[in-house]
Design a protein around this motif. Structure first.
Motif, PDB file in Angstrom:
ATOM      1  N   ASN A  75      68.946  87.773  37.184  1.00  0.00           N
ATOM      2  CA  ASN A  75      69.365  88.544  38.284  1.00  0.00           C
ATOM      3  C   ASN A  75      70.855  88.300  38.856  1.00  0.00           C
ATOM      4  O   ASN A  75      71.434  87.240  38.537  1.00  0.00           O
ATOM      5  CB  ASN A  75      68.228  88.043  39.715  1.00  0.00           C
ATOM      6  CG  ASN A  75      66.919  88.307  39.146  1.00  0.00           C
ATOM      7  OD1 ASN A  75      66.636  89.387  38.393  1.00  0.00           O
ATOM      8  ND2 ASN A  75      65.973  87.610  39.741  1.00  0.00           N
ATOM      9  N   TYR A  76      71.227  88.982  39.866  1.00  0.00           N
ATOM     10  CA  TYR A  76      72.697  89.035  40.329  1.00  0.00           C
ATOM     11  C   TYR A  76      72.820  89.244  41.760  1.00  0.00           C
ATOM     12  O   TYR A  76      71.699  90.090  42.346  1.00  0.00           O
ATOM     13  CB  TYR A  76      73.397  90.451  39.554  1.00  0.00           C
ATOM     14  CG  TYR A  76      73.547  90.147  38.006  1.00  0.00           C
ATOM     15  CD1 TYR A  76      74.346  89.324  37.469  1.00  0.00           C
ATOM     16  CD2 TYR A  76      72.407  90.816  37.230  1.00  0.00           C
ATOM     17  CE1 TYR A  76      74.322  89.103  36.187  1.00  0.00           C
ATOM     18  CE2 TYR A  76      72.500  90.586  35.800  1.00  0.00           C
ATOM     19  CZ  TYR A  76      73.333  89.779  35.216  1.00  0.00           C
ATOM     20  OH  TYR A  76      73.386  89.751  33.916  1.00  0.00           O
ATOM     21  N   VAL A  77      73.692  88.931  42.217  1.00  0.00           N
ATOM     22  CA  VAL A  77      74.131  89.004  43.715  1.00  0.00           C
ATOM     23  C   VAL A  77      75.616  89.639  43.672  1.00  0.00           C
ATOM     24  O   VAL A  77      76.495  89.245  43.396  1.00  0.00           O
ATOM     25  CB  VAL A  77      73.889  87.983  44.682  1.00  0.00           C
ATOM     26  CG1 VAL A  77      74.485  88.478  46.011  1.00  0.00           C
ATOM     27  CG2 VAL A  77      72.548  87.652  44.898  1.00  0.00           C
ATOM     28  N   LEU A  78      75.880  91.087  44.128  1.00  0.00           N
ATOM     29  CA  LEU A  78      76.899  91.656  43.769  1.00  0.00           C
ATOM     30  C   LEU A  78      77.516  91.580  45.274  1.00  0.00           C
ATOM     31  O   LEU A  78      77.084  92.181  46.240  1.00  0.00           O
ATOM     32  CB  LEU A  78      76.921  93.162  43.264  1.00  0.00           C
ATOM     33  CG  LEU A  78      76.750  93.196  41.995  1.00  0.00           C
ATOM     34  CD1 LEU A  78      75.423  93.017  41.375  1.00  0.00           C
ATOM     35  CD2 LEU A  78      77.127  94.761  41.366  1.00  0.00           C
ATOM     36  N   LEU A 145      64.665  89.326  44.755  1.00  0.00           N
ATOM     37  CA  LEU A 145      64.959  88.532  43.742  1.00  0.00           C
ATOM     38  C   LEU A 145      64.005  87.608  43.440  1.00  0.00           C
ATOM     39  O   LEU A 145      64.162  86.820  42.579  1.00  0.00           O
ATOM     40  CB  LEU A 145      66.218  87.510  44.466  1.00  0.00           C
ATOM     41  CG  LEU A 145      67.413  88.599  44.720  1.00  0.00           C
ATOM     42  CD1 LEU A 145      68.538  87.597  45.326  1.00  0.00           C
ATOM     43  CD2 LEU A 145      67.966  89.148  43.325  1.00  0.00           C
ATOM     44  N   SER A 146      62.748  87.541  43.931  1.00  0.00           N
ATOM     45  CA  SER A 146      61.759  86.606  43.696  1.00  0.00           C
ATOM     46  C   SER A 146      60.606  87.342  42.898  1.00  0.00           C
ATOM     47  O   SER A 146      59.726  86.700  42.512  1.00  0.00           O
ATOM     48  CB  SER A 146      60.816  86.128  44.735  1.00  0.00           C
ATOM     49  OG  SER A 146      60.348  87.056  45.805  1.00  0.00           O
ATOM     50  N   GLN A 147      60.987  88.506  42.400  1.00  0.00           N
ATOM     51  CA  GLN A 147      60.048  89.209  41.518  1.00  0.00           C
ATOM     52  C   GLN A 147      59.911  88.767  40.096  1.00  0.00           C
ATOM     53  O   GLN A 147      61.161  88.307  39.639  1.00  0.00           O
ATOM     54  CB  GLN A 147      60.493  90.912  41.717  1.00  0.00           C
ATOM     55  CG  GLN A 147      60.364  91.416  42.968  1.00  0.00           C
ATOM     56  CD  GLN A 147      58.874  91.583  43.532  1.00  0.00           C
ATOM     57  OE1 GLN A 147      58.003  91.959  42.943  1.00  0.00           O
ATOM     58  NE2 GLN A 147      58.888  90.761  44.734  1.00  0.00           N
ATOM     59  N   SER A 148      58.890  88.967  39.643  1.00  0.00           N
ATOM     60  CA  SER A 148      58.833  88.452  38.216  1.00  0.00           C
ATOM     61  C   SER A 148      59.560  88.916  37.056  1.00  0.00           C
ATOM     62  O   SER A 148      60.307  88.311  36.043  1.00  0.00           O
ATOM     63  CB  SER A 148      57.407  88.292  37.821  1.00  0.00           C
ATOM     64  OG  SER A 148      56.699  89.578  37.769  1.00  0.00           O
ATOM     65  N   GLN A 149      59.935  90.154  37.346  1.00  0.00           N
ATOM     66  CA  GLN A 149      60.702  91.096  36.458  1.00  0.00           C
ATOM     67  C   GLN A 149      62.237  90.678  36.780  1.00  0.00           C
ATOM     68  O   GLN A 149      62.686  91.114  37.885  1.00  0.00           O
ATOM     69  CB  GLN A 149      60.238  92.430  36.564  1.00  0.00           C
ATOM     70  CG  GLN A 149      61.080  93.363  35.568  1.00  0.00           C
ATOM     71  CD  GLN A 149      60.914  94.809  35.651  1.00  0.00           C
ATOM     72  OE1 GLN A 149      59.915  95.374  36.242  1.00  0.00           O
ATOM     73  NE2 GLN A 149      61.337  95.683  34.623  1.00  0.00           N
ATOM     74  N   LEU A 150      62.699  90.198  35.593  1.00  0.00           N
ATOM     75  CA  LEU A 150      64.144  90.076  35.872  1.00  0.00           C
ATOM     76  C   LEU A 150      65.090  91.360  35.694  1.00  0.00           C
ATOM     77  O   LEU A 150      64.557  92.423  35.517  1.00  0.00           O
ATOM     78  CB  LEU A 150      64.750  89.180  34.849  1.00  0.00           C
ATOM     79  CG  LEU A 150      64.127  87.701  34.828  1.00  0.00           C
ATOM     80  CD1 LEU A 150      64.643  86.726  33.650  1.00  0.00           C
ATOM     81  CD2 LEU A 150      64.237  87.148  36.101  1.00  0.00           C
ATOM     82  N   GLY A 190      68.934  81.280  41.869  1.00  0.00           N
ATOM     83  CA  GLY A 190      69.684  81.053  40.584  1.00  0.00           C
ATOM     84  C   GLY A 190      70.288  82.343  40.165  1.00  0.00           C
ATOM     85  O   GLY A 190      70.493  82.650  38.823  1.00  0.00           O
ATOM     86  N   ALA A 191      70.748  83.325  41.129  1.00  0.00           N
ATOM     87  CA  ALA A 191      71.390  84.783  40.538  1.00  0.00           C
ATOM     88  C   ALA A 191      72.661  84.537  40.345  1.00  0.00           C
ATOM     89  O   ALA A 191      73.483  83.942  41.431  1.00  0.00           O
ATOM     90  CB  ALA A 191      70.955  85.630  41.728  1.00  0.00           C
ATOM     91  N   SER A 192      73.318  85.210  39.625  1.00  0.00           N
ATOM     92  CA  SER A 192      74.795  85.115  39.161  1.00  0.00           C
ATOM     93  C   SER A 192      75.584  86.082  40.305  1.00  0.00           C
ATOM     94  O   SER A 192      74.958  87.206  40.669  1.00  0.00           O
ATOM     95  CB  SER A 192      75.162  85.783  37.864  1.00  0.00           C
ATOM     96  OG  SER A 192      74.653  84.979  36.778  1.00  0.00           O
ATOM     97  N   VAL A 264      75.111  80.756  38.629  1.00  0.00           N
ATOM     98  CA  VAL A 264      74.938  79.939  39.622  1.00  0.00           C
ATOM     99  C   VAL A 264      73.470  79.148  39.232  1.00  0.00           C
ATOM    100  O   VAL A 264      72.512  79.929  38.831  1.00  0.00           O
ATOM    101  CB  VAL A 264      74.861  80.878  40.846  1.00  0.00           C
ATOM    102  CG1 VAL A 264      74.428  80.019  42.069  1.00  0.00           C
ATOM    103  CG2 VAL A 264      76.129  81.518  41.445  1.00  0.00           C
ATOM    104  N   PRO A 265      73.523  77.849  39.727  1.00  0.00           N
ATOM    105  CA  PRO A 265      72.175  77.315  39.327  1.00  0.00           C
ATOM    106  C   PRO A 265      71.272  77.667  40.318  1.00  0.00           C
ATOM    107  O   PRO A 265      71.616  77.974  41.564  1.00  0.00           O
ATOM    108  CB  PRO A 265      72.656  75.694  39.421  1.00  0.00           C
ATOM    109  CG  PRO A 265      73.769  75.741  40.402  1.00  0.00           C
ATOM    110  CD  PRO A 265      74.542  76.994  40.201  1.00  0.00           C
ATOM    111  N   GLN A 266      69.983  77.477  40.118  1.00  0.00           N
ATOM    112  CA  GLN A 266      68.903  77.648  41.212  1.00  0.00           C
ATOM    113  C   GLN A 266      68.842  76.338  42.081  1.00  0.00           C
ATOM    114  O   GLN A 266      68.385  75.205  41.475  1.00  0.00           O
ATOM    115  CB  GLN A 266      67.469  78.079  40.660  1.00  0.00           C
ATOM    116  CG  GLN A 266      66.476  78.588  41.418  1.00  0.00           C
ATOM    117  CD  GLN A 266      65.543  79.208  40.872  1.00  0.00           C
ATOM    118  OE1 GLN A 266      65.352  79.249  39.654  1.00  0.00           O
ATOM    119  NE2 GLN A 266      64.631  79.509  41.831  1.00  0.00           N
TER     120      GLN A 266
END
Length: 308
Positions: A75-78, A145-150, A190-192, A264-266
């Protein structure tokens, strides 16, 4: 955004006609659907694929540049910069297929985070939700961001409405030094982190800038704190003539450059030290992205990015 405003106005005017019951039915639907913006929203791909978005992209023109792969196995945070007056580069690139987003970044599901109030305006909300928008508050972003599908990618205009005060053509001033909520979000999941910069966003409108110590600037800041939007004096071109004044944006090239992801670590409960560390890494990466692409986007080599 104009279609959403049109439908909001149309729904209000229907109350004064023989079709008033349609507005009443919609209000019932609004009540039943109230929590959708907090649960990732909803999207209709056919609306994101409208040909009108490609025409809009050609008007400026808009360009989406990828500098690195964003694999869909995470996952990502832009963080998108700058806000400008209406963040047209961010909206058109990430909430529509005007520049072919799904082909540039296959396998990712982008969600544009917008002000909560925009998703509760009758009619207007349906338009935003259909384009894949969700609320920018913590509950909504945690849900996405907590959904099971990445392969989820949340896009946040970090500077927000405050940056509209600095949307002066030729200037590149970002409200970022004390904006760290998006970093905490990335750490919790843990989203980049991915820096994004839209060159030319500040050039599509002319803005009346006030001195920081003026009463006009103080009034703007006060209204922004109270209502979450920043009243600005701005103008573009007229509807029928590029030489006349109006509210249409000027046809200026906008190039949105998507940077390299920062792993980024979770950390479900990140410390301030962790937040500050990754916030500093992000600011450096954004500045490097700006320096690497500014000249190819038509800026002088002496141009610098300013953080406030």
């Amino acid at each position: 955004r104009s279609p959403g405003l049109f439908f909001s106005l149309a729904g209000f005017l229907l109350l004064f006609t023989s079709l008033w019951y349609l507005s009443l039915l919609y209000l019932v639907w609004l009540f039943l659907d109230w929590d959708t913006p907090q649960q990732g929203g909803r999207r209709y791909q056919w609306l994101r694929n409208w040909t009108a978005w490609k025409h809009l992209s050609d008007y400026f023109p808009l360009k989406l540049v990828k500098t690195a792969e964003l694999p869909p196995d995470r996952n990502y945070v832009l963080g998108s910069h700058p806000h400008g007056i209406i963040a047209v580069g961010t909206v058109c690139n990430f909430a529509t297929e005007g520049t072919g987003l799904s082909q540039v970044f296959p396998g990712l599901r982008f969600s544009l985070a917008v002000l909560n109030c925009l998703l509760y305006l009758p009619g207007h909300r349906e338009y935003f939700l259909s384009c894949g928008a969700c609320s920018v508050n913590r509950q909504s972003l945690d849900y996405v961001l907590s959904q099971s599908q990445l392969g989820r990618a949340v896009v946040i205009v970090v500077g927000g409405a405050n940056e509209a005060l600095y949307a002066v053509p030729g200037e590149h001033c970002l409200t970022l030094r004390n904006r760290k909520g998006f970093v905490r979000l990335a750490l919790r999941h843990g989203a980049s982190l991915v820096p994004v910069y839209s060159f030319g966003e500040n050039d599509i409108f002319r803005v009346k800038a006030f001195a920081p110590d003026s009463w006009q600037h103080l009034l703007q800041v006060t209204i922004k704190k109270l209502l979450s939007f920043c009243p600005c004096i701005f103008w573009g071109r007229g509807l029928f003539s590029a030489k006349s004044w109006g509210l249409l944006p000027l046809a200026r090239p906008i190039t949105t450059v998507v940077g390299r992801p920062i792993p980024v670590p979770q950390c479900p409960q990140p410390t301030e030290e962790q937040v500050d560390h990754y916030h500093t890494l992000y600011m450096k990466a954004l500045e490097q992205l700006f320096e690497e692409h500014k000249e190819s986007c038509g800026l002088p080599a002496s141009t610098r990015l300013t953080f406030i």
